[in-house]
Design a protein around this motif. Structure first.
Motif, mmCIF file in Angstrom:
data_model
loop_
_atom_site.group_PDB
_atom_site.id
_atom_site.type_symbol
_atom_site.label_atom_id
_atom_site.label_comp_id
_atom_site.label_asym_id
_atom_site.label_seq_id
_atom_site.Cartn_x
_atom_site.Cartn_y
_atom_site.Cartn_z
ATOM 1 N N LYS A 64 0.838 -1.215 0.000
ATOM 2 C CA LYS A 64 0.000 0.000 0.000
ATOM 3 C C LYS A 64 0.869 1.260 0.000
ATOM 4 O O LYS A 64 0.612 2.203 -0.740
ATOM 5 N N ILE A 65 1.897 1.255 0.839
ATOM 6 C CA ILE A 65 2.765 2.438 0.895
ATOM 7 C C ILE A 65 3.453 2.634 -0.456
ATOM 8 O O ILE A 65 3.605 3.749 -0.943
ATOM 9 N N TRP A 66 3.859 1.516 -1.081
ATOM 10 C CA TRP A 66 4.475 1.635 -2.411
ATOM 11 C C TRP A 66 3.500 2.283 -3.395
ATOM 12 O O TRP A 66 3.917 3.058 -4.248
ATOM 13 N N LYS A 67 2.218 1.950 -3.279
ATOM 14 C CA LYS A 67 1.206 2.561 -4.157
ATOM 15 C C LYS A 67 1.172 4.075 -3.945
ATOM 16 O O LYS A 67 1.144 4.865 -4.890
ATOM 17 N N TYR A 68 1.174 4.484 -2.657
ATOM 18 C CA TYR A 68 1.144 5.927 -2.368
ATOM 19 C C TYR A 68 2.400 6.606 -2.915
ATOM 20 O O TYR A 68 2.340 7.708 -3.445
ATOM 21 N N VAL A 69 3.530 5.913 -2.773
ATOM 22 C CA VAL A 69 4.802 6.481 -3.245
ATOM 23 C C VAL A 69 4.752 6.650 -4.768
ATOM 24 O O VAL A 69 5.198 7.665 -5.309
ATOM 25 N N GLU A 70 4.157 5.670 -5.442
ATOM 26 C CA GLU A 70 4.001 5.784 -6.904
ATOM 27 C C GLU A 70 3.099 6.967 -7.235
ATOM 28 O O GLU A 70 3.354 7.723 -8.167
ATOM 29 N N GLY A 71 2.059 7.114 -6.420
ATOM 30 C CA GLY A 71 1.130 8.234 -6.608
ATOM 31 C C GLY A 71 1.833 9.583 -6.483
ATOM 32 O O GLY A 71 1.401 10.579 -7.077
ATOM 33 N N LEU A 72 2.922 9.601 -5.733
ATOM 34 C CA LEU A 72 3.671 10.860 -5.560
ATOM 35 C C LEU A 72 4.673 11.083 -6.693
ATOM 36 O O LEU A 72 5.417 12.056 -6.697
ATOM 37 N N GLY A 73 4.733 10.118 -7.617
ATOM 38 C CA GLY A 73 5.604 10.305 -8.785
ATOM 39 C C GLY A 73 6.870 9.462 -8.759
ATOM 40 O O GLY A 73 7.725 9.581 -9.635
ATOM 41 N N HIS A 74 7.018 8.601 -7.761
ATOM 42 C CA HIS A 74 8.194 7.734 -7.705
ATOM 43 C C HIS A 74 7.966 6.453 -8.497
ATOM 44 O O HIS A 74 6.823 6.037 -8.704
ATOM 45 N N THR A 75 9.066 5.807 -8.888
ATOM 46 C CA THR A 75 8.976 4.508 -9.540
ATOM 47 C C THR A 75 9.221 3.441 -8.483
ATOM 48 O O THR A 75 10.142 3.577 -7.671
ATOM 49 N N VAL A 76 8.396 2.403 -8.497
ATOM 50 C CA VAL A 76 8.613 1.285 -7.574
ATOM 51 C C VAL A 76 8.891 0.027 -8.395
ATOM 52 O O VAL A 76 8.111 -0.332 -9.276
ATOM 53 N N VAL A 77 10.041 -0.588 -8.124
ATOM 54 C CA VAL A 77 10.399 -1.826 -8.829
ATOM 55 C C VAL A 77 9.516 -2.937 -8.250
ATOM 56 O O VAL A 77 9.467 -3.110 -7.028
ATOM 57 N N PRO A 78 8.771 -3.664 -9.102
ATOM 58 C CA PRO A 78 7.801 -4.651 -8.579
ATOM 59 C C PRO A 78 8.457 -5.687 -7.661
ATOM 60 O O PRO A 78 9.568 -6.155 -7.949
ATOM 61 N N PRO A 79 7.779 -6.028 -6.566
ATOM 62 C CA PRO A 79 8.377 -6.965 -5.602
ATOM 63 C C PRO A 79 8.374 -8.411 -6.089
ATOM 64 O O PRO A 79 7.416 -8.851 -6.706
ATOM 65 N N LEU A 121 16.193 2.821 -6.849
ATOM 66 C CA LEU A 121 17.387 3.405 -6.239
ATOM 67 C C LEU A 121 17.873 4.659 -6.977
ATOM 68 O O LEU A 121 18.501 5.527 -6.379
ATOM 69 N N LYS A 122 17.539 4.747 -8.252
ATOM 70 C CA LYS A 122 17.979 5.922 -9.029
ATOM 71 C C LYS A 122 17.306 7.199 -8.526
ATOM 72 O O LYS A 122 17.765 8.292 -8.792
ATOM 73 N N GLU A 123 16.208 7.017 -7.805
ATOM 74 C CA GLU A 123 15.428 8.193 -7.376
ATOM 75 C C GLU A 123 15.706 8.590 -5.928
ATOM 76 O O GLU A 123 14.967 9.371 -5.331
ATOM 77 N N ILE A 124 16.782 8.001 -5.354
ATOM 78 C CA ILE A 124 17.139 8.321 -3.963
ATOM 79 C C ILE A 124 18.558 8.882 -3.937
ATOM 80 O O ILE A 124 19.453 8.349 -4.602
ATOM 81 N N ASN A 125 18.747 9.931 -3.158
ATOM 82 C CA ASN A 125 20.087 10.483 -2.975
ATOM 83 C C ASN A 125 20.751 9.731 -1.815
ATOM 84 O O ASN A 125 20.339 9.881 -0.664
ATOM 85 N N PHE A 126 21.774 8.925 -2.120
ATOM 86 C CA PHE A 126 22.339 8.061 -1.081
ATOM 87 C C PHE A 126 23.286 8.789 -0.119
ATOM 88 O O PHE A 126 23.817 8.181 0.794
ATOM 89 N N LYS A 127 23.429 10.090 -0.310
ATOM 90 C CA LYS A 127 24.186 10.860 0.697
ATOM 91 C C LYS A 127 23.261 11.247 1.832
ATOM 92 O O LYS A 127 23.695 11.576 2.935
ATOM 93 N N THR A 128 21.936 11.255 1.555
ATOM 94 C CA THR A 128 20.959 11.713 2.557
ATOM 95 C C THR A 128 19.773 10.769 2.739
ATOM 96 O O THR A 128 19.015 10.910 3.677
ATOM 97 N N TYR A 129 19.600 9.843 1.826
ATOM 98 C CA TYR A 129 18.414 8.973 1.765
ATOM 99 C C TYR A 129 17.127 9.773 1.539
ATOM 100 O O TYR A 129 16.029 9.342 1.869
ATOM 101 N N GLU A 130 17.297 10.949 0.966
ATOM 102 C CA GLU A 130 16.135 11.770 0.635
ATOM 103 C C GLU A 130 15.713 11.468 -0.807
ATOM 104 O O GLU A 130 16.554 11.123 -1.655
ATOM 105 N N SER A 131 14.425 11.611 -1.060
ATOM 106 C CA SER A 131 13.914 11.450 -2.415
ATOM 107 C C SER A 131 14.546 12.513 -3.315
ATOM 108 O O SER A 131 14.677 13.668 -2.922
ATOM 109 N N LYS A 132 14.924 12.089 -4.540
ATOM 110 C CA LYS A 132 15.442 13.086 -5.489
ATOM 111 C C LYS A 132 14.290 13.839 -6.114
ATOM 112 O O LYS A 132 14.471 14.856 -6.753
ATOM 113 N N LYS A 133 13.075 13.296 -5.943
ATOM 114 C CA LYS A 133 11.913 13.912 -6.589
ATOM 115 C C LYS A 133 11.181 14.876 -5.671
ATOM 116 O O LYS A 133 10.611 15.865 -6.129
ATOM 117 N N LEU A 134 11.145 14.551 -4.375
ATOM 118 C CA LEU A 134 10.329 15.340 -3.456
ATOM 119 C C LEU A 134 11.127 15.703 -2.209
ATOM 120 O O LEU A 134 11.492 14.802 -1.427
#
Ligand SMILES: Cc1cc2nc3c(=O)[nH]c(=O)nc-3n(C[C@H](O)[C@H](O)[C@H](O)COP(=O)(O)OP(=O)(O)OC[C@H]3O[C@@H](n4cnc5c(N)ncnc54)[C@H](O)[C@@H]3O)c2cc1C
Length: 425
Positions: A172-187, A368-381
């Motif tokens: 469910k959280i992955w769905k919300y994250v997708e709704g915010l514009g992120h890509t989720v690699v299918p589990p 992983l391409k959408e995360i800044n690994f220096k901060t673990y912050e979203s690169k999109k939001l």
């Protein structure tokens, strides 16, 4: 208005919250957990003993245990890795011990020690822990000067400046994250054992030995199949192999299941493996050895185990080569070739998978391409952070999955604090 809301009262959620509160006292922070208890996976982890981390203190070698995340975790591990985890727990009176295979556990041998440590730290630092509090929506609101987060829970809402998603593999959280514009690699599942019905291993559950295992690539497998180069180079592993009632398990198999998680799912868990039960030999070298033995040995092949493998396995493979009642002088070169093949390149058909000791991990998650690994912050939001299994990182068994949660939680916490401090100036 909270400074920080953390979605998920698991390993990553607690680790992040504790580090934020420790570094920045008086931060208003709450952990939102949908279950009635927190840290439920920590409780059952490692057979109830919690394999907290692994005694691998070199960042590059540590990162090699992550089929997904190897490249991205290298930098973070230079900042925070297994040694820092050990330090964190020791400073809080929780001593860890190293087992022979490198896995680290609390010396008390119970995961409750880790849970008690987290709960008392949360209490000491004034972190609010809200159970039975399921997050049902996430929205970003842009105000004049800053961005805030609106988090839906049941009938109401909570607001925060920084939002940390530590919700594990929750669809469910992955769905919300997708709704915010992120890509989720299918589990897809990772860390499983192989179901194999085969006479060579059917009657010897419990037998363990060191082996090399290779998944045989399927040629021309559908439009979406990965390149055969990938199949052949990646789907190979070696290590202890355990014969079970239903097939094969042990580190050699679990590693394959993790590295091959995606392609084995594409194969629908129907594929062939090739096993070398004597990795120190290739087929030709082994044949040469057998021909030398043939010149001097008079007894039956069955009774003369000339290799360092379990007796019952030797007996089954000799039988599979069709020479179980023959003596060394009687067997032909062709028959010895067949025995060498059974020992170094036996083919087994896998039909399905089983869960390993209830331990499973999901491959997949926030790209992983959408995360800044220096901060673990979203690169999109801005203001949205991730840690733990919610991101597309997973590891082989041995304490590495928790280390991913500790490292992400620590680094995200530092970044959140920095952000809050700079905003309040
Ligand atoms: C049986 C088992 C044994 C394991 N043993 C080990 C081990 O010994 N060593 C090791 O390294 N790894 C082990 N693992 C893997 C390890 O447990 C996970 O990698 C780790 O727990 C991930 O931590 P996390 O905080 O990201 O997610 P989780 O621990 O899964 O925590 C996420 C939390 O978020 C909550 N949540 C989800 N959605 C919502 C929502 N919408 N609202 C509010 N809350 C929500 C969940 O209820 C959960 O409590 C094991 C896994 C299993 C299943």
């Amino acid at each position: 208005m909270y400074d920080v809301l953390v979605v998920g009262g698991g390993a990553a959620g607690f680790y992040t919250s504790i580090h934020i509160a420790e570094k920045r006292p008086n931060t208003k922070i709450a952990i939102l957990e949908r279950g009635k208890d927190v840290l439920t996976k920590v409780k059952i982890s490692g057979g109830g003993r919690c394999n907290v981390t692994h005694a691998e203190f070199n960042p590059a070698d540590l990162s090699k245990n992550y089929p997904r995340g190897e490249k991205e975790l290298l930098g973070p591990f230079h900042t925070y890795a297994s040694g820092d985890t050990v330090g964190f727990f020791e400073e809080r009176g929780v001593a860890l011990k190293i087992e022979e295979d490198g896995r680290m556990f609390p010396v008390t041998n119970t995961s409750q020690t880790i849970i008690d440590c987290f709960l008392s730290e949360a209490d000491r630092l004034g972190i609010q822990v809200k159970t039975l509090c399921s997050v049902t929506g996430i929205e970003q609101i842009k105000e004049e000067k800053e961005v805030i987060w609106k988090v839906a829970i049941g009938d109401g809402h909570m607001y925060c400046k920084k939002l940390m998603l530590a919700s594990g593999s929750n669809p469910k959280i992955w769905k919300y994250v997708e709704g915010l514009g992120h890509t989720v690699v299918p589990p897809v599942p990772s860390l499983f054992t192989f179901n194999i019905k085969d006479r060579r291993i059917g009657d010897i559950p419990g037998v363990a030995t060191h082996a090399e295992v290779r998944v045989l690539p399927k040629k021309n497998f559908g439009k979406n199949s990965l390149k055969s180069k990938f199949d052949a180079s990646v789907l190979f592993s070696d290590g202890p192999l355990l014969i079970t009632h239903w097939g094969m398990s042990g580190p050699a198999i679990l590693k394959l299941s993790a590295w091959g998680a995606r392609i084995l799912e594409q194969y629908n868990y129907q594929f062939k493996i090739q096993v070398n039960w004597v990795p120190e030999y290739h087929q030709n070298g082994l044949l040469e050895l057998f021909l030398k033995v043939k010149q001097v040995e008079k007894k039956t092949v069955l009774r003369t185990k000339v290799l360092d493998i379990p007796k019952r396995l030797w007996a089954n493979l000799v039988q599979a080569a069709g020479i179980d009642d023959m003596t060394w002088p009687e067997v032909s070169k062709q028959q010895l070739t067949s025995l060498a093949e059974q020992l170094t390149a036996g083919i087994f058909q896998v039909n399905g998978k089983s869960t390993f000791k209830e331990e499973f991990v999901t491959a997949g998650g926030v790209d992983l391409k959408e995360i800044n690994f220096k901060t673990y912050e979203s690169k999109k939001l801005a203001g949205l952070y991730f840690a733990g299994e919610v991101i597309n990182v997973d590891a082989i068994t041995g304490g590495f999955n928790f280390q991913n949660a500790w490292t992400g939680g620590y680094i995200a916490a530092q970044a959140v604090v920095e952000d809050l401090n700079s905003n309040s100036q």
